[in-house]
Structures are given as C-alpha cells and as structure tokens.
Design a protein around this motif. Structure first.
Motif, mmCIF file in Angstrom:
data_model
loop_
_atom_site.group_PDB
_atom_site.id
_atom_site.type_symbol
_atom_site.label_atom_id
_atom_site.label_comp_id
_atom_site.label_asym_id
_atom_site.label_seq_id
_atom_site.Cartn_x
_atom_site.Cartn_y
_atom_site.Cartn_z
ATOM 1 N N ALA A 258 0.830 -1.204 0.000
ATOM 2 C CA ALA A 258 0.000 0.000 0.000
ATOM 3 C C ALA A 258 0.864 1.252 0.000
ATOM 4 N N SER A 262 0.867 0.831 -4.511
ATOM 5 C CA SER A 262 -0.324 1.661 -4.526
ATOM 6 C C SER A 262 -1.366 0.921 -3.720
ATOM 7 N N MET A 263 -2.189 1.693 -3.017
ATOM 8 C CA MET A 263 -3.177 1.029 -2.189
ATOM 9 C C MET A 263 -4.222 0.305 -3.029
ATOM 10 N N GLY A 264 -4.352 0.734 -4.291
ATOM 11 C CA GLY A 264 -5.280 0.065 -5.184
ATOM 12 C C GLY A 264 -4.880 -1.381 -5.438
ATOM 13 N N LYS A 266 -3.396 -3.333 -3.126
ATOM 14 C CA LYS A 266 -3.128 -3.959 -1.839
ATOM 15 C C LYS A 266 -3.473 -5.453 -1.848
ATOM 16 N N ASN B 183 -10.859 2.487 -6.492
ATOM 17 C CA ASN B 183 -10.592 2.062 -7.873
ATOM 18 C C ASN B 183 -11.826 1.424 -8.510
ATOM 19 N N GLN B 209 -3.508 8.686 -5.808
ATOM 20 C CA GLN B 209 -3.517 7.242 -5.654
ATOM 21 C C GLN B 209 -4.926 6.678 -5.495
ATOM 22 N N SER B 210 -5.118 5.461 -6.008
ATOM 23 C CA SER B 210 -6.395 4.782 -5.843
ATOM 24 C C SER B 210 -6.279 3.771 -4.716
ATOM 25 N N TYR B 211 -7.401 3.318 -4.200
ATOM 26 C CA TYR B 211 -7.373 2.261 -3.185
ATOM 27 C C TYR B 211 -8.524 1.306 -3.422
ATOM 28 N N GLU B 212 -8.408 0.145 -2.812
ATOM 29 C CA GLU B 212 -9.441 -0.881 -2.922
ATOM 30 C C GLU B 212 -10.448 -0.643 -1.799
#
Lengths: 291, 406
Positions: A258, A262-264, A266, B183, B209-212
């Motif tokens: 993360a 990138s946290m996307g 994770k 995302n 930034q993207s995150y889940e």
C-alpha cells in the motif's frame, strides 16, 4: 524513514488480528480436512453478537468478545455435529460436498443476519476508538495495539492447549491420522465438534477485536474468508505458529504494498505472495520449520 | 429416520427455489391490466444500503403518485418490479435480460454503481428498451451515443464538481492538491476529471492514488500523502471508507487546509455517525440537499424520515425524482411500447425535487440532464450548503482548524 516505520507498525498490528481469525480456520482445516468457507460468516456473526452486547447492555467490546466466543463455540459445535458431520461420515458422491455445504451455511448466516439487521453499516464507538500514541513521528493506534496483544495471548494459550493438555493432544492426534485415533479409543466425533467450536470461537474473537476500529455489515464475511484462506495456506495447514507467521506476513506485505506500490493493488500484493508460496513452498511456512 | 430428514431437506430446498424465483413468476399472469417497469438496484451486497434507500424512495414516490391517481395509464396500472444486482456486473446483466425477455417490461430504471449501470445500459441499448439511470455516474454511460439510455437525476461524474471549481477559483485558490479515490468506475471517472481540471488551472498534483474499497487500514496511504503536504485533499469514497479515511487522518494528525469529498459517501448521515467528530469541517460536492430551493425537496426529506425512520441523502432523492419522471413520461406516451416511451422520455420537461429535468444532447453526452451541483460542509454535526453563495445556509470555514486546535 518514519514512513517505513509507520507502514511496518500498521502491517504488524493488523497482521496479528488477521492471524487470530486464520488460526480458527487452520484448526478446522488441519484437523478435519475441511475447507470451511463459512469461516468469514462466523466471524461476522461473532461481530454482531459483540455489537448487540455493546448497544443493548453497554458491554465493552473486549468483554463482549467473551460472550461472543462462548456463543460462537456453541454455534460452531452445533453446525459441526448436525450438518458437517453428516457429510464427513458418509461416503458422498462428491468430495466437494463439504465445500458446497459450508458455502450454503455461510449464505444462510449472512441472509439471516441481513433479515434481522438490514444491510446497514454499523459500528461501535468507544472512548478509545480513535486514541493514538505517537512514537516519534509514527502514530500507533491504541485499539489496534490492544487487539494485537489479546490476539497474541490467545494464540499462545491455544499453543499451550494443543501441546500440553490431553484434549489438545487428542485434537492433534486426530489431525495426524483420523483412523489411527479411532483405533486408540479417541472419540473422534466429539473431538471434531470441539475443534470446530474452538475454531468458531477464535473467529468471533478476531472479529470482535476488529470491531472498535472497523465497521460491520452482513456481507463482511467474504473479506475474512479470503484473508483466512490465504493465511492458512501461507502458514501450512493445522499449524498455529504457521498461521501466526502467515498472518503477520500478509499484514506487512499488504502494508508495504500500500505504501510503496499503490493502495489500489493492496489485495494483489497479498495474492501474489499467496501464489508464490503455492508455487515454491507448497507446504507453507510450516515446511520451512520442519527442514 | 435419515430418509425422512433428507426428504424434509429436499422439500425445504424446493420451497426456497420457488420463493426466490417466485418474485418474478407471480407477475407472469399479469395480462393486459399492467404496464411493467423493471428497477435494478443493489439490494444485497456491500452497496445494499444505498440500494435499499433508493428502493424505499421509489416506493414512497409511487405511493404518492398512486394516491394522486397518476399510476394508471389508459386503464393500465404501472407496476414496479425490483431486481437485485448484488453490485455485480454479471448479476446486473442477467437481471436486465430477465426483465426484458421474460417479464416484458416497458422500460428499465435503477442502476446504482457505475459498473452495473453500464452493463444494464448495454443490454437496454441492444434490446431496444428505454433505460432511465438513477445514480450510475461514470461519464461514458451517456457518452456512447446510445439513444435508449437516459440520465436525468444523476450528473456525469466529471460534472459533480462544477460548483466546487467555482468556489476553488474564488475562495480556496490551492497551489497543491492530493487525490485519493476508490478504484471503481465512479472513482476513476471523478479522479480523472479532477486531475484534468487541476492541470488546466495550474494546480500541482502532489499525490494521486487509488485504493481498494473495504480496507481496514488506510494509514500507509495517508502517511504517504501527508509527506507531500498538499493544500487540499480531494477524495472519492463510499460511506464507510470515507469514515475510516477521515478518522485515520485524525489519528495520524494529518492537517490540510480543506478536505473535499467527491460526493457519494461524504454526504451521508452514516458518515457523520461513524466518523464522529473527525467529520467536522469535511466538505463535499453533492447533487442535492434537503433544503434546496426546488419544490417538494424538504417534504420528501421529512416524509422519508417519518416512514423509514432514517435520513435520506441525494441518492434517495435521485430515485424519488426518477419515479416522478417515469410516471410523467408514461402519462404523456402515445403508446406504451418501448419506442413510445422512449419518444415521450426524450420530450420530458419536468420540475422535480432534483430541479428541472430535461434530456438533452450536449458536450458529447446523449439524453443527459444538465446537473445542478453544490458544495456542502459538515459544521457542528450538520451538513450545510456553503456554495453557491446565493443558496448557502452557512458561511464556509476555510482554512479549517488543525486537529489539535479543535
């Protein structure tokens, strides 16, 4: 530098709690050779019990956890005794029947909870929910640390239980060779019942520890089933130490991913670790220790 | 004994199948007395809370219309058929196909997440059935030139920020910005529009930034963002992620001049409940507020609160307005066929609680209403409109106080 520290601390603390949930699964998987896909749903039910205790009777989540563990022990034992046992003892047409059954159980649990509580997001906010302590520039969340410590204590207790007590040794014996255990006079169906109960109780504990800092809705179970599954494979089936290391590895890997990727991505990081372990170390962390 | 119990089990199973399948089947006998409208919403799964709010709002509007005698068209009764898409694209697709092929609905509505909306829109377009979108906001849904797809109560994701940019130019004037977004279709669509606008205005994007969605721990990302020290943060999240993000920003003692949410989660009552005082001073773009000037808005809010014992936000209002648009189009349609309804939808010019709705072609969009947007801010536990100034209910707070000064 403090960014790396922050990442490691977050990952480490979270990993400890993942481990507690996974230990429940590893017990069940290791002893009964059952892929329990209802594990996440059991975590979810445990969290709801703790939540009710908090809302109705204002019981602190860390105390409510014990009520939840007790109830889930009973629920788990009943599920094992009256549902799963029926499939294990019968030569069924499909060996995958257990998988289908546990998926079914998880659906029923989820929908029953949705029926009672609707799909609303619920959370428990206690005085310490948002508390943090600063180590230099790194912030350490108080509920996470408490959760981590309790998770470690439980893990250690379980380890002692499995290695030092008669019942624990019976459980391990059943895990190693079910038939041999039967010949030695072990009441296998009782042992599996207790194991499933214990596994469910640990699931409830893990969920309850997360409750003060996370939130709750009926479908939350899938998240935990997936995590517990990865950790169990990482650690090697049926090993407490393996599950602990597996949990910590996953927590830290996710955190590092993360921060530095990138946290996307994770979840991708966790799954890549999972694939690598399957490819190059199929026995999990446990196999390293043996060598 | 075993035999009996397995028979019992089998019977229970059969009943379950009948019950779940039954919702659709019972209406097959409908014959000539009904005109059916399929509504696809996430009623289970992680977005079920939004789906339920929208279903309730549909029902509320329907009951009102019924009381006013507006639910029967030429002797036929309008009937809503709800289907669950579980926030999954494949389920949304089969729901749409089932409604069109089996139930022979006259038109479709619903669509919460952008990804599901897109799938439903695709099916509606290929099968020639009008589809009126409730919430799904990704830009490209109405940018395909699809004549059967209409979007009235929802803005394209990139237009959520119109009022915000006005305020940025006049008040905030940031030099640096950070963008964090989930995302998903909606998240990426919103972030992309914000990014382009920043570049145009010469705002330096220092973190992107993207995150889940559904993470427990946002701290690694937030700590990383804090290092870049942005003037403002623009975040696109659903409700619980939103609460987790602001709570953890507080835990990290991470200060910015203004934290702006891109709609969705940041305006919901649940956001405030779960984030507690960390929600103070958080601003957000939104499409609707209870005290907006459009007629009926406040009424809807109070009625909903009375009936369901919960506060609705703009998602509910979208569904409520959509139901009115549907009833209006039905009333005006010359014939109750998909083609007839499509024609009458296209001619819509209706005042709703979301403002006037018209389906126009502009900027590459097809059948897209021109949206009204607002900027709101949580002040002392209440959501107040802070921009545009002529409709504002409170004075904005900018820059917001630091965590340790509150």
């Amino acid at each position: 530098m403090h960014l790396l520290g922050q990442t490691l601390i977050s990952g480490f603390l979270l990993g400890g709690m993942y481990a507690l949930i996974a230990i429940g699964m590893t017990l069940i998987m290791g002893v009964m050779k059952i892929v329990n896909l209802a594990h996440g749903a059991l975590v979810m039910v445990g969290m709801y019990v703790t939540y009710i205790c908090f809302v109705l009777w204002h019981i602190n989540p860390y105390a409510g956890m014990f009520i939840s563990m007790l109830l889930l022990f009973v629920l788990g034992s009943l599920i094992q005794r009256y549902m799963i046992n029926r499939l294990v003892e019968v030569d069924s047409i499909l060996p995958e029947n257990q998988v289908l059954l546990t998926v079914g159980i998880s659906l029923v649990l989820t929908e029953v909870i949705r029926f009672i509580f609707k799909s609303d997001y619920l959370s428990v906010s206690t005085g310490f929910s948002g508390k943090t302590v600063f180590l230099g520039k790194m912030s350490v969340s108080v509920p996470m640390t408490i959760g981590f410590v309790i998770a470690m204590v439980f893990t250690y207790l379980l380890h002692l239980f499995l290695n030092r007590t008669d019942l624990g040794m019976t459980i391990r014996a059943t895990a190693q060779d079910r038939d041999a255990a039967v010949y030695m006079g072990v009441n296998v169906s009782r042992v599996t019942m207790i194991t499933f109960g214990l596994g469910s109780a640990f699931a409830a504990a893990g969920g309850s520890l997360l409750l003060p800092m996370f939130y709750l809705w009926p479908d939350i179970g899938h998240l935990f089933t997936a995590k517990a599954f990865i950790i169990t494979i990482l650690g090697g089936m049926g090993s407490t130490a393996g599950a602990l290391l597996g949990g910590l590895t996953l927590g830290i890997a996710e955190s590092l991913g993360a921060t530095y990727i990138s946290m996307g991505y994770k979840d991708v990081v966790g799954l890549v670790v999972f694939l690598l372990v399957l490819l190059f170390m199929p026995g999990g962390i446990k196999s390293l220790v043996k060598r | 004994m075993k035999k009996i119990s397995s028979i019992v089990l089998a019977v229970i199973l059969v009943f379950t199948v009948m019950l779940t399948g039954g919702c659709g089947n019972s209406s097959k006998s409908s014959a000539a007395g009904e005109v059916k409208i399929g509504v696809i919403l996430p009623l289970t799964g992680s977005e079920a809370m939004f789906g339920t709010m929208e279903k309730n709002s549909f029902q509320l509007a329907y009951d009102e219309l019924k009381a006013a005698g507006k639910t029967s068209v030429g002797g036929k009764e309008i009937k809503l058929m709800f289907e669950d898409d579980q926030s999954k694209q494949d389920v949304a697709k089969s729901a749409a196909e089932k409604l069109i092929n089996q139930d022979k609905v006259a038109m479709l509505s619903g669509g919460y997440s952008s990804s599901c909306t897109k799938v439903i829109a695709g099916s509606a377009q290929t099968m020639g059935v009008p589809f009126l979108v409730v919430t799904g906001s990704a830009d490209d849904i109405t940018k395909q030139g699809w004549q059967w797809v209409f979007r009235g109560a929802a803005a394209p994701a990139s237009k959520y920020t119109e009022a915000l940019w006005d305020m940025m130019d006049k008040v905030i004037k940031p030099k640096t910005a950070a963008i964090i977004y989930e995302n998903t279709d909606f998240g990426t669509s919103s972030a992309k529009a914000f990014r382009t606008a920043c570049q145009k205005k010469g705002i330096n994007i220092v973190f992107d930034q993207s995150y889940e969605s559904g993470a427990i721990d946002f701290k690694p990302m937030l700590a990383n963002m804090g290092k870049s020290n942005p003037d403002i943060v623009f975040a696109v999240s659903y409700v619980m992620d939103a609460a987790m993000i602001v709570k953890q920003m507080k835990e990290l003692n991470l200060n910015t001049k203004l934290f702006i949410g891109g709609g969705a989660g940041y305006t919901m009552p649940e956001f405030k409940e779960n984030a507690g005082n960390a929600s103070d001073y958080v601003a957000s773009t939104t499409l609707w507020i209870p005290n907006v000037k459009w007629p009926g808005a406040k009424d809807y809010f109070t009625k909903y609160k009375e009936k369901y014992n919960k506060e609705p936000d703009y998602h509910g209002a979208q569904a409520y307005a959509t139901m009115y648009v549907i009833a209006d189009a039905m009333q005006r349609a010359k014939e109750l066929t998909p083609a007839g309804i499509q024609k009458s939808l296209k001619e819509t010019d209706l005042m709703t609680i979301m403002g006037p709705i018209k389906f126009e072609d502009w900027d590459g969009y097809t059948n897209q209403d021109k949206p009204n947007t607002y900027v709101v801010q949580w002040l002392k536990g209440n959501l107040q409109v802070i921009w545009p100034q002529d409709v504002s209910t409170a004075k904005y707070v900018f820059p917001v106080p630091k965590w340790n000064e509150r």
